[in-house]
Design an enzyme around this catalytic site. Structure first.
Site, PDB file in Angstrom:
ATOM      1  N   SER A  22       0.833  -1.196   0.000  1.00  0.00           N
ATOM      2  CA  SER A  22       0.000   0.000   0.000  1.00  0.00           C
ATOM      3  C   SER A  22       0.881   1.264   0.000  1.00  0.00           C
ATOM      4  CB  SER A  22      -0.955  -0.054   1.200  1.00  0.00           C
ATOM      5  OG  SER A  22      -1.998   0.865   1.081  1.00  0.00           O
ATOM      6  N   HIS A  47      -7.820  -5.894   1.826  1.00  0.00           N
ATOM      7  CA  HIS A  47      -6.622  -5.060   1.720  1.00  0.00           C
ATOM      8  C   HIS A  47      -5.445  -5.600   2.531  1.00  0.00           C
ATOM      9  CE1 HIS A  47      -4.363  -1.535   0.677  1.00  0.00           C
ATOM     10  NE2 HIS A  47      -4.199  -1.181   1.938  1.00  0.00           N
TER      11      HIS A  47
END
Length: 253
Positions: free
Chosen positions: A89, A225
């Protein structure tokens, strides 16, 4: 160096180093523990200001600050042995910025780059993504619940959130204001490998290929995620990293 780099186990005989950049709001510990799992790789986990032992230091305000601090600390040791990069990320964006600066300014290149859970910084998918750092705390917590990966009991604890939200928002502010052009030509020649969760929001992973003339691969793993925090997925990632770095080390020699 110990202030910025967390290394659980020094390994003078390691075939390579893996330099890991944290996700937004994250510390160094999730990656540093990888050093106890991978026997042949020395793991350097980046510790940014505003968290862990650096909790009293002001947050970085730009990607340039992140990159300059880490390069300043690591530059003296980067030629000691082959090194690679891993980032998830926000960490993937940091990897890109670090690798680009390192190659263009110092002529040094990793032997492999592993990226996770993010679109390339110059992709339309990333540039059109909504801003999160300016959300109210209530809106921000709602968004965090939707992406998963944070224990519900932590999200429900106001005192914990007072500590957790500031570094997370600070990192998101950095990445949301980070701009870089799409590379006209690849600046790396090493392989780039992308991981992502099948249930995460769609990311433009293919755009990462523009950074290298080397091999490029994508592997999707089950989860949202923070899929990489699942034990089975973590094992797949670390097995992949180990296999590629041990092979790359032979080519490097």
């Amino acid at each position: 160096m110990d202030k910025v780099i967390n290394c659980f186990r020094k390994k003078p005989d390691a075939v390579a180093r893996l330099i890991c950049f944290p996700w937004a709001g994250g510390g160094s510990l999730p990656y540093a523990r990888w050093g106890n799992i991978i026997s042949s790789i020395e793991v350097y986990a980046v510790r940014l200001p505003g968290r862990e032992s650096r909790v009293k230091e002001p947050f970085h305000q730009s990607m340039q600050q992140v990159v300059e601090e880490v390069i300043t600390v690591l530059l003296p040791v980067l030629r000691e042995k082959p090194f690679s990069l891993f980032g998830h990320s926000f960490g993937a964006m940091s990897c890109f910025a670090f690798a680009e600066s390192l190659k263009k300014v110092h002529g040094i290149e990793p032997i492999h780059v592993f990226l996770s859970g993010a679109s390339a910084p110059y992709s339309e998918t990333r540039l059109s993504a909504p801003s999160r750092s300016s959300l109210s705390d209530e809106e921000f917590l709602h968004w965090m619940r939707t992406i998963g990966g944070t224990p519900p009991e932590l999200l429900a604890n106001p005192d914990a959130m007072k500590l957790f939200l500031p570094p997370l928002k600070a990192d998101l502010h950095v990445v949301e204001n980070y701009r870089c052009p799409r590379p006209e030509t690849p600046f790396l020649s090493c392989p780039v490998f992308c991981f992502d969760g099948t249930q995460d929001i769609p990311h433009d992973l293919k755009a990462w290929n523009d950074m290298t003339s080397g091999d490029f691969n994508i592997q999707m793993l089950p989860g949202a995620h923070f899929y990489l925090r699942e034990a089975a997925n973590e094992k797949i990632i670390l097995d992949n990293v180990t296999r590629h770095l041990e092979t790359a080390e032979m080519d490097y020699l």
